[in-house]
Every structure is written in structure tokens, then in C-alpha cells.
Design an enzyme around this catalytic site. Structure first.
Site, short mmCIF file in Angstrom:
data_model
loop_
_atom_site.label_atom_id
_atom_site.label_comp_id
_atom_site.label_asym_id
_atom_site.label_seq_id
_atom_site.Cartn_x
_atom_site.Cartn_y
_atom_site.Cartn_z
N THR A 22 0.81 -1.21 0.00
CA THR A 22 0.00 0.00 0.00
C THR A 22 0.84 1.25 0.00
O THR A 22 0.46 2.27 -0.60
CB THR A 22 -0.93 0.00 1.23
OG1 THR A 22 -1.77 -1.15 1.17
CG2 THR A 22 -1.81 1.24 1.27
N SER A 71 1.06 -7.33 -1.18
CA SER A 71 1.72 -8.31 -0.31
C SER A 71 0.85 -9.52 0.00
O SER A 71 1.35 -10.52 0.51
CB SER A 71 2.17 -7.65 1.00
OG SER A 71 1.08 -7.41 1.86
N THR A 104 1.20 -4.40 4.31
CA THR A 104 0.85 -4.78 5.68
C THR A 104 0.14 -6.13 5.77
O THR A 104 0.12 -6.74 6.84
CB THR A 104 -0.05 -3.70 6.31
OG1 THR A 104 -1.22 -3.53 5.51
CG2 THR A 104 0.68 -2.38 6.44
#
Length: 358
Positions: A22, A71, A104
Site C-alpha cells: 500500500t 503483499s 501490511t
């Protein structure tokens, strides 16, 4: 790759490895709907250029794009690439610290992986590895990534005499051990560190520091990094109302080497799982128990006595326990080839039995 001149690369510097996420994302309507975005769109050199004026003047920074992805798609082969690159950098006398920008969603797994494979070496070589990221995309009006990246670079480079080197995470003005990362909220800016023991970046909490030192002192030897194509196959299964025996039996016919059982409460699982799990142990499948609650430790023989081939995860969440079990299985297999007789349980215990923050 780096946008800094070769001359600068020959000076002591902080290396920033871009992995995407992000922090490198872009939203189509950043003001109206910043949470609808595509991750991994901005290069690490551009992210660094945006914060260049906010960095201390005495810090030389080199950037390197290792990946640029969402991710949630993190692969084991990419963890291998990251770990190998970091070990190279730890041995480079010109690299004074390493910062990783990361999504994250799976920061939790990467934090545990880096502690388990690079933590001891970072300590003895006097360097910090720091993971950071963001909850808002790069073009959001109140993007948190720039501040997080500045703080992470500062933490990696600060000569804090009383704080040990090692593997950390920095976000929202706080620092924690990277192995304590656990994203526990879908949108809060402090989501990855929400339930982790933390300290303000610029004003170290003495009780946090004493716990960090205890954990670092107990971590004595890094585990080997698996080759990209040789990560052991481990899955996570969640116990729940109506759990069926065939959920376990399904895996008995596969080539899976380990199962992480995210149990209810203190880490118990449905009684219907007991018989097929005993069969799994007989077939040599490694079992680890943890709790689906998301917090608190899972202790051995609670709520029932553990079978011989099943271990409790300690404070490790299911995603972290999975990485730890993969690394433990790989380490045991590596040593078996060299004629040594340590088991996966020996290696897993090194990670799961570290001192708890209280």
C-alpha cells in the site's frame, strides 16, 4: 535499482529495499475513496524522492526495487530472495542499516522470517533491519507512508547506544520487534502494531527496552533460509463449530509436511479432529497448535495434554507459526543431510519459547 550515483554507493549508507504494498499504491479517487486502490504502483526511488527533504542531512540512502506487488501475493521464493539479499547487505561494511517497504497484509510473516533467519547476524554485526509500510496509498491526502518511511530510515540509522540492533518494525510513530507484528484491524493506521508491544520511536520506553534485550539475548543462532523451491509444505487449518474429521483426512493423502491448527480459546480443537490428527502424527506430519483468537499465548498441554508430535506455538499467531514451522522443518532436514540429529521440534522451540512481553 538505485537512483543514487556510484560515488554515493561507495559511502556508508542506509539501503532501502522496495517490496511494494500500500505504501507504493495509488488510488483512482484518492480524495473521495482512498481505500480503493492498487498496491505496488510507485517505485521505491520515487517514494524516497518524495521524502528527501525530510531526511537528516547526514544520512546517505540507496534504493533497490526487490519487488513491487500486493503483499497478499507474497511467495516463499520471494522470501528466499529477500533473506539472501539482506544477508549479503549485512556483510557489506558500507551498509549501515536496512529498511524494507512492505505491504501490511503479510508483514507479519516477513517479520518472523527475518528475525528467525537474520536476527542474530544483525545483532552481532551491529545493524538494524527495519520493516515499514502504510495503510493508505501514496496519493491519499493524508498518506501515512511518507512519515513511516522517514521514521524507519531514522530508526535504522540512529546510534541509540542503549537499544540493541536486530530486526524491527516502525509505523505510526511506534517501533516494535518485527516478530511481534500482527495486523489486527482492516483499516486503522496502526493496524500492524495494534496489539504488539511497542515504544515511541523517539522516546524509548524503558520497560519495552528491557523486554527487547531479553528476547535478543535469548536468540542465539539464525535458522537457514530455504532454497526457493524447497520450502516445506505447511497449511493452516481453523477449528470451528461443526469441524469435520475429513478436513484432516483430506491432508493425509497429500504431500503436506506440517499443519498449523488455529484452535478455539487456548488452542483446543474439535474432538472430531483427534483421531485423524493422531494418524497424521503417525504419518510424520508435524503439528503445531495455536489460537484463532489473535492474541495471548498458546501453552503446552493446555487445555489438554499434547500428543508427542504436536507443539504449542507460544505467542506465535497462526501465520507466524506456519513460517516458523517451515523454517524448523527445513533446518532439521538440512542438518539430517549433514549427519546431525536435531528435530524440527528443537528448532521450532527456539522461536516459540522466546521470553514473553508482559
Amino acid at each position: 535499482m538505485s537512483q543514487i550515483s556510484n560515488a554515493t554507493e561507495q559511502l556508508p549508507h542506509i539501503l532501502v529495499l522496495g517490496m511494494g504494498g500500500t505504501i507504493a499504491g495509488l488510488a483512482a479517487d484518492p480524495e473521495g475513496n482512498p481505500n480503493k486502490y492498487k498496491a505496488g504502483q510507485v517505485g521505491i526511488d520515487s517514494l524516497l524522492a518524495h521524502i528527501a527533504s525530510a531526511l537528516p542531512q547526514n544520512i546517505a540512502v540507496i534504493s533497490e526495487q526487490l519487488a513491487n506487488m500486493n503483499s497478499r501475493n507474497l511467495s516463499e521464493s520471494l522470501l528466499t530472495d529477500l533473506g539472501n539479499r539482506i544477508q549479503e547487505c549485512l556483510n557489506d561494511l558500507l551498509v549501515k542499516g536496512i529498511v524494507i517497504t512492505h505491504g501490511t497484509d503479510t508483514m507479519e510473516e516477513t517479520g518472523l522470517f527475518l528475525q528467525a533467519t537474520c536476527g542474530h547476524r544483525a545483532q552481532i554485526l551491529g545493524k538494524r533491519i527495519v520493516i515499514t509500510g502504510a495503510m493508505l496509498p501514496a496519493n491519499a491526502p493524508a498518506a501515512d507512508g511518507p512519515r513511516n518511511l522517514v521514521d524507519a530510515i531514522s530508526w535504522a540509522s540512529m546510534p541509540l547506544e542503549n537499544c540493541p540492533n536486530g530486526v524491527y518494525a516502525v509505523m505510526s510513530g511506534k517501533v516494535c520487534l518485527a516478530m511481534d507484528l500482527a495486523k489486527r484491524h482492516g483499516s486503522a493506521l496502526n493496524a500492524p502494531l495494534r496489539d504488539s508491544p511497542t515504544s515511541p520511536v523517539n522516546l524509548i520506553n524503558p520497560s519495552w527496552l528491557s523486554c527487547v534485550k531479553a528476547v535478543q539475548a535469548a536468540w542465539g543462532e539464525d535458522l537457514p533460509i530455504p532454497k526457493a523451491e524447497e520450502w516445506p509444505w505447511v497449511e493452516i487449518l481453523t477449528s470451528h463449530a461443526g469441524a469435520r474429521a475429513r478436513t484432516i483426512k483430506h491432508w493425509l493423502t497429500s504431500e503436506v509436511l506440517g499443519l498449523v491448527l488455529a484452535g478455539t480459546g487456548a488452542g483446543g480443537f474439535h474432538d472430531d479432529w483427534s483421531e485423524p490428527l493422531d494418524e497424521a502424527i503417525d504419518r510424520g506430519i508435524a503439528l503445531v497448535r495455536t489460537s484463532r483468537t489473535g492474541s495471548g499465548a498458546t501453552y503446552p498441554h493446555i487445555p489438554e495434554k499434547d500428543a508427542h508430535g504436536c507443539m504449542a506455538s507460544g505467542t506465535l499467531s497462526a501465520p507466524r507459526a506456519r513460517i516458523a514451522l517451515q523454517l524448523a522443518l527445513n533446518a532439521a532436514e538440512t542438518l539430517k543431510i549433514s549427519g546431525k540429529a536435531l528435530t524440527w521440534q528443537d528448532f521450532f522451540a527456539r522461536i516459540a519459547n522466546l521470553p514473553e512481553f508482559r
